[in-house]
Motif scaffolding. Structure first.
Motif, PDB file in Angstrom:
ATOM      1  N   PRO A   5    -103.309 -22.208 -40.379  1.00 50.89           N
ATOM      2  CA  PRO A   5    -103.070 -20.871 -39.826  1.00 50.89           C
ATOM      3  C   PRO A   5    -103.321 -19.796 -40.878  1.00 50.89           C
ATOM      4  O   PRO A   5    -102.997 -19.982 -42.066  1.00 50.89           O
ATOM      5  N   TYR A   6    -103.916 -18.688 -40.453  1.00 45.64           N
ATOM      6  CA  TYR A   6    -104.152 -17.601 -41.402  1.00 45.64           C
ATOM      7  C   TYR A   6    -102.812 -17.123 -41.957  1.00 45.64           C
ATOM      8  O   TYR A   6    -101.888 -16.812 -41.196  1.00 45.64           O
ATOM      9  N   PRO A   7    -102.648 -17.068 -43.288  1.00 42.76           N
ATOM     10  CA  PRO A   7    -101.315 -16.859 -43.881  1.00 42.76           C
ATOM     11  C   PRO A   7    -100.784 -15.435 -43.786  1.00 42.76           C
ATOM     12  O   PRO A   7     -99.629 -15.207 -44.140  1.00 42.76           O
ATOM     13  N   ASP A   8    -101.581 -14.482 -43.349  1.00 46.30           N
ATOM     14  CA  ASP A   8    -101.130 -13.083 -43.276  1.00 46.30           C
ATOM     15  C   ASP A   8    -101.499 -12.511 -41.916  1.00 46.30           C
ATOM     16  O   ASP A   8    -102.413 -11.693 -41.801  1.00 46.30           O
ATOM     17  N   PRO A   9    -100.812 -12.907 -40.853  1.00 50.52           N
ATOM     18  CA  PRO A   9    -101.210 -12.482 -39.505  1.00 50.52           C
ATOM     19  C   PRO A   9    -101.108 -10.986 -39.259  1.00 50.52           C
ATOM     20  O   PRO A   9    -101.714 -10.476 -38.316  1.00 50.52           O
ATOM     21  N   ASP A  10    -100.358 -10.260 -40.084  1.00 45.48           N
ATOM     22  CA  ASP A  10    -100.250  -8.806 -39.918  1.00 45.48           C
ATOM     23  C   ASP A  10    -101.370  -8.039 -40.609  1.00 45.48           C
ATOM     24  O   ASP A  10    -101.453  -6.809 -40.488  1.00 45.48           O
ATOM     25  N   ALA A  11    -102.248  -8.738 -41.335  1.00 48.44           N
ATOM     26  CA  ALA A  11    -103.299  -8.059 -42.096  1.00 48.44           C
ATOM     27  C   ALA A  11    -104.230  -7.222 -41.225  1.00 48.44           C
ATOM     28  O   ALA A  11    -104.577  -6.092 -41.606  1.00 48.44           O
ATOM     29  N   PRO A  12    -104.684  -7.693 -40.055  1.00 46.99           N
ATOM     30  CA  PRO A  12    -105.572  -6.854 -39.238  1.00 46.99           C
ATOM     31  C   PRO A  12    -104.920  -5.532 -38.820  1.00 46.99           C
ATOM     32  O   PRO A  12    -105.568  -4.477 -38.868  1.00 46.99           O
ATOM     33  N   ALA A  13    -103.662  -5.568 -38.441  1.00 46.26           N
ATOM     34  CA  ALA A  13    -102.977  -4.336 -38.038  1.00 46.26           C
ATOM     35  C   ALA A  13    -102.836  -3.382 -39.218  1.00 46.26           C
ATOM     36  O   ALA A  13    -103.020  -2.157 -39.071  1.00 46.26           O
ATOM     37  N   ARG A  14    -102.520  -3.913 -40.394  1.00 46.07           N
ATOM     38  CA  ARG A  14    -102.418  -3.053 -41.579  1.00 46.07           C
ATOM     39  C   ARG A  14    -103.763  -2.446 -41.930  1.00 46.07           C
ATOM     40  O   ARG A  14    -103.851  -1.272 -42.316  1.00 46.07           O
ATOM     41  N   ALA A  15    -104.823  -3.236 -41.819  1.00 45.43           N
ATOM     42  CA  ALA A  15    -106.160  -2.723 -42.125  1.00 45.43           C
ATOM     43  C   ALA A  15    -106.557  -1.615 -41.151  1.00 45.43           C
ATOM     44  O   ALA A  15    -107.107  -0.583 -41.569  1.00 45.43           O
ATOM     45  N   ARG A  16    -106.298  -1.812 -39.863  1.00 46.39           N
ATOM     46  CA  ARG A  16    -106.599  -0.758 -38.879  1.00 46.39           C
ATOM     47  C   ARG A  16    -105.857   0.516 -39.220  1.00 46.39           C
ATOM     48  O   ARG A  16    -106.418   1.623 -39.182  1.00 46.39           O
ATOM     49  N   ALA A  17    -104.575   0.400 -39.560  1.00 45.93           N
ATOM     50  CA  ALA A  17    -103.772   1.578 -39.876  1.00 45.93           C
ATOM     51  C   ALA A  17    -104.289   2.269 -41.134  1.00 45.93           C
ATOM     52  O   ALA A  17    -104.331   3.511 -41.205  1.00 45.93           O
ATOM     53  N   LYS A  18    -104.705   1.489 -42.135  1.00 46.37           N
ATOM     54  CA  LYS A  18    -105.212   2.089 -43.375  1.00 46.37           C
ATOM     55  C   LYS A  18    -106.514   2.829 -43.132  1.00 46.37           C
ATOM     56  O   LYS A  18    -106.726   3.929 -43.667  1.00 46.37           O
ATOM     57  N   ILE A  19    -107.404   2.257 -42.324  1.00 49.36           N
ATOM     58  CA  ILE A  19    -108.670   2.923 -42.014  1.00 49.36           C
ATOM     59  C   ILE A  19    -108.414   4.206 -41.231  1.00 49.36           C
ATOM     60  O   ILE A  19    -108.989   5.263 -41.527  1.00 49.36           O
ATOM     61  N   ALA A  20    -107.556   4.138 -40.229  1.00 49.34           N
ATOM     62  CA  ALA A  20    -107.253   5.326 -39.418  1.00 49.34           C
ATOM     63  C   ALA A  20    -106.638   6.426 -40.283  1.00 49.34           C
ATOM     64  O   ALA A  20    -106.938   7.616 -40.103  1.00 49.34           O
TER      65      ALA A  20
END
Length: 304
Positions: free
Chosen positions: A175-190
């Motif tokens: 399992p990918y060890p940081d499942p919240d990473a995509p949401a954090r990346a979206r927020a950082k880009i926005a």
């Protein structure tokens, strides 16, 4: 018309109103160091012949291929030497083949993730990459516009590696060890609050050899203008299948366009190639595909 003008007067192809310009490339790869040197030199020589000032060179991974440490160090030294001729910073993220030494050497490096190319460029002030081997996202801010570059990554101790759009341990997929990473990346880009070009070794769904991990970044923030990727070498029917000649496509579920810039090698791909990205302000940009082998422009895409 673009090709015929470009050979003799390359500057006439490009807009004088461009606010930023980037050279984007990926996938030198290969375990033949002599051919790799020829390909890299051909790309840099042809790029320099254009006499185009750029704000950065963007290297989207698979700079090396092999688990042979002397070969990997030779490849790293050669690329640092060649790109030192380019008067611009190099923003570099990793692809799956940067991890060949970690995955294929016997026995594997103990207690740490060892990436010879990354270790080499960390000593070079011209080069910029993620702060940690564990980091997925690298942001390059150029004033009115930014680049969001996504890197293959791994645990510092080598216990897992994220390549090919998923995480892998010693015994196979995990399992990918940081499942919240995509949401954090979206927020950082926005939160950048400006136009952003995303870049990765991999495509979003809708592109060539798309990544499951990149897919989790959707829905893309509204300030994402376009996406650039490598991995699928143009002309490589073995891995690219019927889409291996497709350089421009959409992103599934999005109005954003994505571009395959691969590859700097000429054996899996059918030429040494790269792309020039120009940004004109807002969501206006141009992408110009260059065949360095034939010294010609292949095609152009302009979003007015």
């Amino acid at each position: 018309m673009l090709e015929s003008r470009a050979v003799n007067d390359p500057k006439s192809v490009f807009s004088r109103s461009a606010k930023r310009r980037f050279w984007v490339f990926s996938d030198l790869q290969q375990h033949d160091p002599e051919n790799a040197r020829r390909c890299m030199h051909a790309g840099v020589e042809d790029f320099l012949s254009l006499e185009l000032p750029v704000d950065a060179a963007c290297y989207l991974g698979d700079s090396t291929e092999s688990a042979d440490l002397p070969h990997l160090r030779e490849m790293a030294d050669m690329q640092v030497e060649e790109l030192a001729r380019v008067d611009a910073p190099v923003w570099y993220v990793m692809g799956n083949h940067e991890f060949d030494f970690q995955r294929w050497s016997t026995p594997p490096p103990a207690g740490r993730t060892e990436i010879p190319m990354r270790d080499r460029v960390l000593r070079e002030p011209q080069w910029h990459t993620t702060a940690s081997v564990r980091d997925w996202l690298l942001v390059a801010d150029f004033g009115g516009v930014a680049l969001a570059l996504f890197s293959d990554h791994a645990a510092e101790d080598g216990s897992w590696i994220a390549v090919h759009g998923g995480a892998h341990g010693a015994s196979g997929p995990v399992p990918y060890p940081d499942p919240d990473a995509p949401a954090r990346a979206r927020a950082k880009i926005a939160a950048l609050g400006k136009p952003v070009f995303t870049m990765s070794h991999y495509a979003f769904p809708g592109g060539n050899r798309a990544s499951d991990l990149m897919a989790l970044l959707r829905p893309l923030p509204p300030n994402v203008v376009a996406h650039f990727y490598g991995h699928c070498h143009i002309g490589d029917f073995k891995w690219g299948g019927q889409d291996c000649l497709r350089q421009i496509s959409g992103i599934d579920g999005s109005a954003v366009t994505q571009f395959d810039v691969a590859s700097l090698e000429n054996r899996r791909g059918n030429a040494v190639r790269s792309a020039i990205l120009e940004w004109y302000g807002g969501a206006s940009y141009g992408v110009f595909f260059r065949d360095h082998t034939a010294h010609r422009w292949e095609k152009a895409f302009v979003a007015p």
